[in-house]
Design a protein around this motif. Structure first.
Motif, short mmCIF file in Angstrom:
data_model
loop_
_atom_site.label_atom_id
_atom_site.label_comp_id
_atom_site.label_asym_id
_atom_site.label_seq_id
_atom_site.Cartn_x
_atom_site.Cartn_y
_atom_site.Cartn_z
N LYS A 68 18.92 53.33 44.13
CA LYS A 68 18.08 53.63 42.97
C LYS A 68 16.94 54.57 43.33
N ILE A 69 16.40 54.44 44.54
CA ILE A 69 15.26 55.28 44.91
C ILE A 69 15.66 56.51 45.72
N ALA A 70 16.91 56.55 46.19
CA ALA A 70 17.32 57.62 47.12
C ALA A 70 17.30 58.99 46.46
N LYS A 71 16.74 59.94 47.18
CA LYS A 71 16.73 61.33 46.75
C LYS A 71 17.28 62.26 47.83
N ASN A 72 17.62 61.69 49.00
CA ASN A 72 18.15 62.56 50.04
C ASN A 72 19.57 62.99 49.66
N PRO A 73 19.94 64.23 49.97
CA PRO A 73 21.22 64.78 49.49
C PRO A 73 22.44 64.29 50.26
N TYR A 74 22.22 63.55 51.34
CA TYR A 74 23.34 63.16 52.18
C TYR A 74 23.97 61.83 51.80
N LEU A 75 23.24 61.01 51.04
CA LEU A 75 23.76 59.69 50.69
C LEU A 75 25.02 59.82 49.84
N ASP A 76 26.08 59.16 50.28
CA ASP A 76 27.37 59.19 49.58
C ASP A 76 27.68 57.76 49.13
N THR A 77 27.83 57.58 47.84
CA THR A 77 28.02 56.23 47.30
C THR A 77 29.47 55.93 46.93
N ARG A 78 30.40 56.79 47.33
CA ARG A 78 31.80 56.56 46.98
C ARG A 78 32.38 55.34 47.68
N ALA A 79 31.82 54.97 48.81
CA ALA A 79 32.32 53.82 49.57
C ALA A 79 31.13 53.19 50.29
N ALA A 80 31.26 51.91 50.61
CA ALA A 80 30.19 51.20 51.32
C ALA A 80 30.75 49.92 51.91
N VAL A 81 30.00 49.37 52.87
CA VAL A 81 30.33 48.05 53.42
C VAL A 81 29.30 47.08 52.87
N SER A 82 29.75 46.11 52.09
CA SER A 82 28.84 45.16 51.45
C SER A 82 28.73 43.91 52.31
N ALA A 83 27.91 44.00 53.34
CA ALA A 83 27.70 42.88 54.26
C ALA A 83 26.38 43.13 54.99
N SER A 84 25.84 42.09 55.58
CA SER A 84 24.60 42.22 56.33
C SER A 84 24.88 42.76 57.74
N PRO A 85 24.20 43.83 58.14
CA PRO A 85 24.38 44.34 59.50
C PRO A 85 23.37 43.76 60.48
N ALA A 86 22.57 42.78 60.03
CA ALA A 86 21.46 42.29 60.85
C ALA A 86 21.92 41.81 62.22
N GLN A 87 22.98 41.06 62.26
CA GLN A 87 23.49 40.53 63.53
C GLN A 87 24.86 41.11 63.88
N ALA A 88 25.21 42.22 63.25
CA ALA A 88 26.55 42.79 63.45
C ALA A 88 26.72 43.36 64.85
N SER A 89 27.85 43.04 65.46
CA SER A 89 28.19 43.61 66.76
C SER A 89 28.76 45.01 66.56
N ILE A 90 28.88 45.76 67.63
CA ILE A 90 29.47 47.10 67.52
C ILE A 90 30.92 47.00 67.04
N LYS A 91 31.59 45.91 67.38
CA LYS A 91 32.95 45.70 66.90
C LYS A 91 32.97 45.58 65.38
N GLU A 92 32.00 44.84 64.83
CA GLU A 92 31.91 44.68 63.38
C GLU A 92 31.51 45.99 62.70
N ILE A 93 30.63 46.75 63.35
CA ILE A 93 30.25 48.06 62.82
C ILE A 93 31.48 48.98 62.76
N LYS A 94 32.28 48.96 63.80
CA LYS A 94 33.50 49.78 63.83
C LYS A 94 34.48 49.34 62.75
N ALA A 95 34.59 48.03 62.53
CA ALA A 95 35.46 47.53 61.47
C ALA A 95 34.96 48.01 60.10
#
Length: 376
Positions: free
Chosen positions: A246-273
């Motif tokens: 809602k607040i983003a104005k930077n031109p690089y943000l792409d909203t066509r796809a996303a991961v809907s999960a918390s990355p707070a404790q995510a491992s690199i394996k989970e980031i890759k997934a």
């Protein structure tokens, strides 16, 4: 999508690289017993390639090719460092190795041009982008290049955490807040969230939340160096995505796809997934758009496709994998000639700035086995 033409194939398309070319495409594995099978498959393909080479290029010496084959066959570290498959291309002078992340049919190819279709199949859905792991009070950035995912080392002035970013501007004190929120305006004139808390503390925390996201957005808009102009996709809880979008104005943000999960404790394996999930969503969106190309003029018979490719009239060339028969070392002359014609046609399309795709027939435009989209 990365350019699956001249960017990846530039070295193979160079006039400085002289044929004949001997190409091997085969699946590879990691288990010890399977590695032995891979080496044997390569050896058998090489025997078949030698027979066809000596018939096709009687004026050339096979010995330099055999020497390279023997050296690679004996290189244990090469066979242990594998992806799903590989394309190996030899000339008399040089060796080109392309590790692939798609299954292929084991095959060899001998010709005046290198065999590109295995690399195309791998590269056609390779996406390069940034993945922004976004929490309410921190963020991290990852660079995704195809199947490679690496953490980006951001400078000290990057807004990587809320406290360090807002400093004296913090209003919420400690960060013990709930995750529930809505979206709207925060009452301060800044687009952000609508408060649902019942205390001043809740409102202060949400003000900090919005201010922090505005700082992150401003960083990517005004400071972050992105010479390739790669898109940024979100890895964040849905409510955090809502506020940031809602607040983003930077031109690089792409909203066509996303991961809907918390990355707070995510491992690199989970980031890759998560990155793999986004790439799959982008592939689905892309293949879903192919049928729209049929609104343009197209040809779907080889007798029309081949001359159009040579004349540079094709913007896209789609090849269904059902065109190929997996005959491996016992490849018939008919199958070899089919592969040669399709490879040479693909080569011509790429050289004239077009794009080539090797797809399962269900993903091809109108499920046609061959389609060439005309520029004019």
């Amino acid at each position: 999508m990365s350019d699956n033409g001249k960017t990846r194939f530039n070295e193979l398309l160079s006039d400085e690289i002289q044929g004949p070319f001997v190409t091997f495409v085969l699946n590879t594995h990691v288990a010890h017993q399977d590695i032995s099978k891979d080496v044997l498959a390569f050896k058998n393909l090489a025997k078949a390639a030698k027979i066809r080479f000596e018939k096709r290029f009687a004026d050339f010496d096979w010995a330099p090719f055999q020497k390279k084959i023997n050296e690679l066959e004996a290189d244990a570290s090469f066979w242990r460092s594998t992806t799903k498959s590989i394309t190996i291309i030899f000339t008399k002078e040089e060796t080109f190795l392309y590790r692939l992340n798609v299954p292929v049919d084991d095959q060899y190819y001998v010709g005046k041009k290198p065999y590109l279709l295995g690399i195309i199949k791998d590269q056609q859905f390779t996406y390069d982008y940034y993945l922004l792991a976004l929490n309410r009070d921190s963020m991290a950035l990852y660079l995704v290049k195809g199947s490679d995912v690496t953490a980006v080392d951001l400078p000290e002035d990057a807004p990587t955490d809320l406290v360090g970013t807002l400093g004296d501007e913090l209003t919420g004190g400690n960060l013990n807040y709930s995750t529930g929120s809505g979206s709207g305006y925060n009452g301060s004139g800044k687009e952000g969230v609508t408060y649902h808390g019942v205390s001043t503390k809740d409102e202060e925390v949400e003000i900090d939340w919005v201010n922090y996201y505005q700082a992150i957005d401003a960083y990517f808009k005004d400071t972050f160096e992105n010479p390739e102009k790669l898109p940024i996709f979100l890895y964040a809880l849905p409510e955090n995505q809502t506020v940031f979008k809602k607040i983003a104005k930077n031109p690089y943000l792409d909203t066509r796809a996303a991961v809907s999960a918390s990355p707070a404790q995510a491992s690199i394996k989970e980031i890759k997934a998560g990155a793999e999930k986004i790439s799959q969503e982008l592939e689905t969106l892309e293949t879903g758009s192919y049928n729209e190309l049929l609104d343009k003029k197209f040809v779907d018979q080889l007798v029309d496709i081949v001359p159009a490719a040579k004349e540079g009239r094709l913007s896209h060339f789609f090849i269904a994998t059902e065109n190929f028969v997996n005959e491996t070392t016992e490849m018939s002359s008919e199958e070899f000639d089919r592969r040669k014609l399709l490879n040479n046609t693909a080569y011509a399309v790429i050289q004239t700035g077009g794009k080539v795709f090797v797809l399962n027939q269900q993903a091809a435009p109108d499920e046609k086995s061959l389609t060439g989209i005309l520029r004019y």
